[in-house]
Design a protein around this motif. Structure first.
Motif, PDB file in Angstrom:
ATOM      1  N   GLU A   1       0.813  -1.193   0.000  1.00  0.00           N
ATOM      2  CA  GLU A   1       0.000   0.000   0.000  1.00  0.00           C
ATOM      3  C   GLU A   1       0.854   1.254   0.000  1.00  0.00           C
ATOM      4  O   GLU A   1       1.969   1.282   0.532  1.00  0.00           O
ATOM      5  CB  GLU A   1      -0.942   0.019   1.217  1.00  0.00           C
TER       6      GLU A   1
ATOM      7  N   TYR B   1       2.539  14.067  -0.752  1.00  0.00           N
ATOM      8  CA  TYR B   1       1.191  13.489  -0.662  1.00  0.00           C
ATOM      9  C   TYR B   1       1.264  12.302   0.266  1.00  0.00           C
ATOM     10  O   TYR B   1       2.227  11.538   0.229  1.00  0.00           O
ATOM     11  CB  TYR B   1       0.697  13.074  -2.049  1.00  0.00           C
ATOM     12  N   TYR B   2       0.231  12.140   1.102  1.00  0.00           N
ATOM     13  CA  TYR B   2       0.251  11.088   2.108  1.00  0.00           C
ATOM     14  C   TYR B   2      -1.030  10.277   2.089  1.00  0.00           C
ATOM     15  O   TYR B   2      -2.116  10.796   1.795  1.00  0.00           O
ATOM     16  CB  TYR B   2       0.413  11.696   3.500  1.00  0.00           C
ATOM     17  N   ALA B   3      -0.898   9.031   2.460  1.00  0.00           N
ATOM     18  CA  ALA B   3      -2.085   8.219   2.707  1.00  0.00           C
ATOM     19  C   ALA B   3      -2.791   8.761   3.947  1.00  0.00           C
ATOM     20  O   ALA B   3      -2.152   9.270   4.873  1.00  0.00           O
ATOM     21  CB  ALA B   3      -1.685   6.763   2.940  1.00  0.00           C
ATOM     22  N   ASP B   4      -4.095   8.667   3.965  1.00  0.00           N
ATOM     23  CA  ASP B   4      -4.862   9.179   5.102  1.00  0.00           C
ATOM     24  C   ASP B   4      -4.424   8.540   6.413  1.00  0.00           C
ATOM     25  O   ASP B   4      -4.438   9.188   7.453  1.00  0.00           O
ATOM     26  CB  ASP B   4      -6.355   8.924   4.880  1.00  0.00           C
ATOM     27  N   SER B   5      -4.010   7.297   6.350  1.00  0.00           N
ATOM     28  CA  SER B   5      -3.667   6.562   7.559  1.00  0.00           C
ATOM     29  C   SER B   5      -2.405   7.083   8.246  1.00  0.00           C
ATOM     30  O   SER B   5      -2.178   6.813   9.429  1.00  0.00           O
ATOM     31  CB  SER B   5      -3.491   5.073   7.251  1.00  0.00           C
TER      32      SER B   5
ATOM     33  N   LYS C   1      -1.252  10.501   7.550  1.00  0.00           N
ATOM     34  CA  LYS C   1      -1.229  11.963   7.474  1.00  0.00           C
ATOM     35  C   LYS C   1      -1.163  12.563   8.872  1.00  0.00           C
ATOM     36  O   LYS C   1      -1.888  12.160   9.775  1.00  0.00           O
ATOM     37  CB  LYS C   1      -2.478  12.444   6.741  1.00  0.00           C
ATOM     38  N   GLY C   2      -0.249  13.508   9.040  1.00  0.00           N
ATOM     39  CA  GLY C   2      -0.067  14.147  10.344  1.00  0.00           C
ATOM     40  C   GLY C   2       0.919  13.443  11.238  1.00  0.00           C
ATOM     41  O   GLY C   2       1.341  13.991  12.263  1.00  0.00           O
ATOM     42  N   ARG C   3       1.289  12.218  10.884  1.00  0.00           N
ATOM     43  CA  ARG C   3       2.259  11.458  11.689  1.00  0.00           C
ATOM     44  C   ARG C   3       3.573  11.213  10.945  1.00  0.00           C
ATOM     45  O   ARG C   3       4.630  11.171  11.561  1.00  0.00           O
ATOM     46  CB  ARG C   3       1.663  10.108  12.093  1.00  0.00           C
TER      47      ARG C   3
ATOM     48  N   ASP D   1       1.089   0.090  11.922  1.00  0.00           N
ATOM     49  CA  ASP D   1       2.124   0.555  11.004  1.00  0.00           C
ATOM     50  C   ASP D   1       3.169  -0.524  10.741  1.00  0.00           C
ATOM     51  O   ASP D   1       4.061  -0.342   9.913  1.00  0.00           O
ATOM     52  CB  ASP D   1       2.823   1.799  11.568  1.00  0.00           C
TER      53      ASP D   1
ATOM     54  N   THR E   1       0.854   7.696  -6.598  1.00  0.00           N
ATOM     55  CA  THR E   1       0.402   6.879  -5.479  1.00  0.00           C
ATOM     56  C   THR E   1       0.219   5.415  -5.843  1.00  0.00           C
ATOM     57  O   THR E   1      -0.031   4.608  -4.962  1.00  0.00           O
ATOM     58  CB  THR E   1      -0.926   7.418  -4.934  1.00  0.00           C
TER      59      THR E   1
END
Length: 127
Positions: free
Chosen positions: A46, A59-63, A65-67, A90, A109
């Protein structure tokens, strides 16, 4: 001969941090968009994060994002993935990949879009 070599994986407790590195050789690094993917046991590979060739777009996967934060140093032919607030979900083998695309802002992606892959580094997050 193109080589992508990941490092920095390991075992960490939930809430901890790791920084993955990917060293490349054999490419004109600055014209390649880079991506990070992961594959957990029994699951498909993934998308995690991507960065354009100039480093200006991410660009980040939602899972994640922010981390997670992806970065690159074109002078050193390196790309990094800083992973904070790690969770057991993770846990996976993490791969870096390179896609020939010098267009400013282009990120990808889909794994099928990438031309070259590293061998992967294991990240294990314990609860």
């Amino acid at each position: 001969q193109v080589q992508l070599v990941e490092s920095g994986g390991g075992l960490v407790q939930a809430g901890g941090s790791l920084r993955l590195s990917c060293a490349q050789s054999g490419l004109t690094f600055s014209v390649y968009a880079m991506g990070w993917f992961r594959q957990a046991p029994g699951k498909e590979r993934e998308f995690v994060a991507a960065m354009g060739s100039s480093g200006g777009v991410t660009y980040y996967a939602d899972s994640v994002k922010g981390r997670f934060t992806v970065s690159r140093d074109n002078a050193k032919n390196m790309v990094y993935l800083q992973m904070n607030s790690l969770k057991p979900e993770d846990t996976a083998v993490y791969y870096c990949a390179a896609d020939l695309d010098w267009r400013v802002g282009a990120v990808h992606t889909e794994a099928s879009e990438y031309d070259y892959w590293g061998q992967g580094t294991q990240v294990t997050v314990s609860s």
